[in-house]
Design an enzyme around this catalytic site. Structure first.
Site, PDB file in Angstrom:
ATOM      1  N   GLU A   1      56.862  80.844  37.387  1.00  0.00           N
ATOM      2  CA  GLU A   1      56.924  81.869  38.441  1.00  0.00           C
ATOM      3  C   GLU A   1      55.920  81.598  39.566  1.00  0.00           C
ATOM      4  OE1 GLU A   1      57.986  83.641  34.483  1.00  0.00           O
ATOM      5  OE2 GLU A   1      56.072  82.875  35.240  1.00  0.00           O
TER       6      GLU A   1
ATOM      7  N   ASP B   1      59.191  79.060  29.162  1.00  0.00           N
ATOM      8  CA  ASP B   1      58.256  80.065  29.657  1.00  0.00           C
ATOM      9  C   ASP B   1      57.680  79.641  31.015  1.00  0.00           C
ATOM     10  OD1 ASP B   1      56.783  82.377  29.605  1.00  0.00           O
ATOM     11  OD2 ASP B   1      55.679  81.902  27.785  1.00  0.00           O
TER      12      ASP B   1
ATOM     13  N   ASP C   1      56.135  89.881  29.564  1.00  0.00           N
ATOM     14  CA  ASP C   1      54.992  90.434  28.840  1.00  0.00           C
ATOM     15  C   ASP C   1      54.854  91.926  29.094  1.00  0.00           C
ATOM     16  OD1 ASP C   1      54.620  87.811  28.188  1.00  0.00           O
ATOM     17  OD2 ASP C   1      52.934  87.491  29.544  1.00  0.00           O
TER      18      ASP C   1
END
Length: 771
Positions: free
Chosen positions: A418, A415, A481
């Protein structure tokens, strides 16, 4: 980035210079260098100042031409660079005349006019694919002293642009401004977790901008008949890739930047998660697993999200002892139930984590220019970011993961990665602006290569969120998400199709949505979409995603579509192998499979799952769905009912149904097992033949998930009979002639009626059905 104020003027403080005349041309072995002046050369006084625009043309592979635009070339090159393959022995063919200079690469050629006006054309044979014309190539300075290189390529009136990574807005990018700059922005904004500076057109070519930093695209926006791209740099390289078909463009683009590894067959089954902020321990997990087993819901992977570790200590890779006092024993007990185990991780280390002091002392984190550790409080208090350009840091970090693999963990959800800072210094001296997107590549590569070293080729899989060009090498990626709404479901679909048109073969999403709790109706609709995606995961934010918490019908719907996917694995795993060998994604936007059908140009609410299955998720309340069926007679996979193509269809579907149509002339192998994704696909396989045309032969490859030789079948319709043959090792198999209600006789087997047609049971390797 926009530089102009309408057609005539530049924005305040912006100065642009473009080549107008070719001063000189130099040719080398397989390359062409063109030098252009930014004003006409009338006498020698015009030769006393610059700039001089340098364009270099090379051919890294057939049908691909690389163009490098350079202004000032005195700086030392700073990484990183995308891993681009130049094929050994490939050289362009140079041809010069008084009128032009040409570099050819296969069927593609670049033509540079020697006389004004400035023009560079890219041609396939005699057809101009696109061109850079007067004022398209430019060196631009802005009021803050920044220097940009800009290029503009012509876009025809009927040309449309796709790709540029996982974008959640309209699939056709015409009219959009897109910055290739990774961000954790959810699925409902213009930001993207996976930025790829590559676009695909319906005009026979694609363009890859070979710059890992921020690339700004103006797609038929600032200049409405051009695609503009710019970088803040002194040089810019881009590749023009000739197809001519979308599949061929993707094949060549992924040959340059890398193709995905084949995920293990077990990864195509259902993944069940603890969800994010929910409370869980071994009792909770076991209750979920047993609840699924009691309801005949096969689960392949169980995923532990963030709170398997102690709060404020992510990531220290240590199980929270208050909740999991015996993690090794727990994992063994779960694996006895046939489950694979996935753990959530990210590349950040919180200040409270015991690893922080260790990493700080050894210099394993990104640093500020003053050599202090870069930190902030977003996501975890005082977190630091692992510097994957430091080999020792990579070894230190992966050793922590390796210890988890020793416990019984099988894969990781990688995860974040970014919002990587740019006010930092890297161990290897990389440019932090160029590293912002590329960090995701190093992060996922590090984890994926560890898994491959432990489990071998075909045994490694991650569940990754961030990516950039080349990141397709490390599957799988998921959409990030999203809200629990039908609109978010559509956003995810657009994002996945866009990513597939950017060279990524495998993609997933959170079934039911992530933020909030979906209504039962939405959850059931999302189940069908999720199980007809390449990978399928039940996951949420603050509520569990086990189906009985929604309603009992959700249980039945999940059972139906999980079994369907397992039985489709002989077909799906071969499609997966093709994604790895040919670069075409499993989930294909309609223009990939039907580039000649203008009705498919803007379709973004349906897709092809492999070459032969059309899927149209239900994206509205009430089960209403409208979708387009291309020419021919298509057949419902679920009911066997025919559907005439070349038109739009409107239907209403129950929760256990979704438009799933089979392409005319297809032969779909269907497996005998419906409760797991990894089994011997060739034993007991049923070949479903649909609308075979006279004289047509279809070859079907049924792969093996464990490395054994594939099974190959041929099915031919000829002279009023259907002939089917199994090649190689014998085994039990059947042939179902869908829509055929009467067969005069059968040789090599027996026949019986079937709800979809006539079923033939083979007694050997050959079957003939006389119609």
């Amino acid at each position: 980035m926009k530089f102009t104020d309408g057609y005539w003027m530049m924005l305040p403080g912006v100065r642009s210079q473009s080549p107008v005349d070719v001063l000189d041309v130099e040719s080398g072995p397989g390359s062409l260098s063109v030098y252009g002046t930014v004003w006409p050369i009338r006498d020698r006084t015009d030769l006393l100042a610059g700039p001089l625009v340098t364009l270099t043309f090379t051919a890294p592979m057939a049908d691909v031409i690389a163009v490098t635009i350079t202004h000032l070339d005195g700086g030392d090159p700073r990484g990183p660079e995308f891993p681009v393959t130049a094929f050994a022995g490939m050289k362009g063919i140079v041809h010069e005349t008084e009128e032009k200079a040409v570099l050819a690469s296969g069927a593609l050629s670049a033509h540079v006019s020697r006389s004004a006006p400035w023009r560079v054309e890219f041609r396939a044979g005699d057809r101009v694919l696109t061109a850079s014309r007067a004022k398209s190539t430019a060196f631009i300075e802005t009021g803050d002293g920044s220097h940009y290189i800009r290029e503009q390529l012509d876009l025809g009136a009927d040309h449309f642009v796709y790709g540029l990574g996982e974008r959640f807005g309209p699939m056709v990018k015409n009219g959009q401004s897109v910055d290739s700059w990774n961000a954790d922005g959810g699925t409902s904004t213009e930001q993207s977790y996976k930025c790829v500076p590559f676009y695909l057109t319906n005009a026979g070519y694609g363009v890859f901008v070979n710059h890992p930093g921020k690339v700004s695209f103006e797609v038929a926006s600032e200049a409405v008949s051009r695609v503009q791209f710019s970088v803040r740099d002194q040089s810019l390289q881009y590749f023009v890739i000739h197809g001519p078909t979308p599949k061929e463009i993707l094949r060549k683009f992924t040959a340059l930047t890398g193709r995905p590894a084949l995920p293990p067959a077990w990864s195509f089954g259902l993944w069940l998660s603890t969800s994010f902020t929910t409370s869980y321990d071994e009792e909770t997990v076991t209750g979920f697993v047993e609840g699924m087993r009691e309801r005949d819901l096969p689960v392949s992977v169980f995923h532990f999200d963030c709170f398997w570790m102690r709060e404020f200590q992510w990531c220290d890779f240590a199980w929270d002892p208050r909740t999991f006092p015996d993690p090794r024993g727990m994992l063994a007990r779960l694996k006895e139930r046939g489950l694979r185990i996935c753990l959530w991780i990210n590349p950040y280390v919180a200040q409270r984590s015991p690893l922080f002091a260790e990493g700080k002392a050894k210099g394993y984190f990104l640093k500020r220019p003053d050599q202090e550790v870069w930190q902030w409080d977003l996501w975890q208090p005082g977190l630091a970011v692992v510097d994957f350009t430091n080999p020792a840091a990579r070894d230190w970090w992966t050793a922590k993961l390796d210890a988890l693999l020793d416990m019984g963990v099988d894969c990781f959800k990688t995860d974040f990665g970014e919002r990587i800072p740019t006010d930092v210094a890297y161990f290897d001296g990389s440019d932090p602006e160029r590293m912002h997107n590329y960090y995701s590549y190093l992060f996922n590569e590090c984890v994926f290569e560890l898994l491959r070293s432990r489990f071998g080729a075909g045994g490694a899989v991650v569940f990754a969120r961030a990516a950039t060009a080349g990141g397709q090498r490390f599957p799988v990626h998921w959409g990030g998400d999203c809200e629990c709404t039908f609109e978010a479901m559509a956003e995810n679909l657009r994002g996945g199709l866009s990513l597939g048109m950017s060279g990524f073969g495998f993609w997933s999403h959170d079934i039911g949505g992530f933020i909030g709790t979906p209504e039962p109706e939405l959850f059931k609709r999302w189940i069908a979409f999720g199980l007809l995606s390449s990978h399928s995961r039940l996951h949420g934010h603050d509520s569990y995603r086990v189906p009985w918490l929604f309603d009992e019908e959700s249980v039945r719907v999940l059972r139906t579509f999980t079994e369907l996917k397992c039985r489709l694995m002989p077909y799906l795993y071969e499609v997966a192998r093709e994604a790895c060998t040919g670069g075409v994604p499993m989930m294909r936007a309609m223009p990939i499979e039907f580039p000649g059908d203008p009705s498919c140009t803007h379709l973004e609410r349906q897709y092809m799952l492999g070459p032969d299955l059309l899927v149209a998720p239900v994206l509205t309340h009430g089960g209403h769905v409208a979708y387009y069926v291309p020419e021919g007679t298509w057949t419902s996979f679920r009911t066997g009912e025919p559907t005439r193509g070349g038109r739009w269809v409107r239907e209403t579907h129950a929760f256990d149904s979704v438009p799933l149509l089979v392409r005319p002339g297809a032969v779909i192998p269907v497996g005998a097992i419906g409760d797991r994704p990894d089994y011997d696909y060739g034993t007991g396989v049923t070949l479903r033949a649909y609308e075979l045309a006279e004289g047509r032969t279809v070859t079907v490859t049924v792969p093996s998930p464990d490395g054994r030789p594939c099974s190959t079948f041929t099915v031919t319709r000829r002279g009023g009979a259907v002939h089917a043959e199994r090649h190689g090792a014998p085994g039990e198999w059947r042939l179902l002639l869908v829509g055929v209600r009467k067969v005069a006789s059968v040789l090599g087997g027996t026949m019986e009626p079937h709800e979809h047609g006539t079923l033939l049971q083979a007694t050997g390797n050959r079957l003939t059905a006389v119609r």
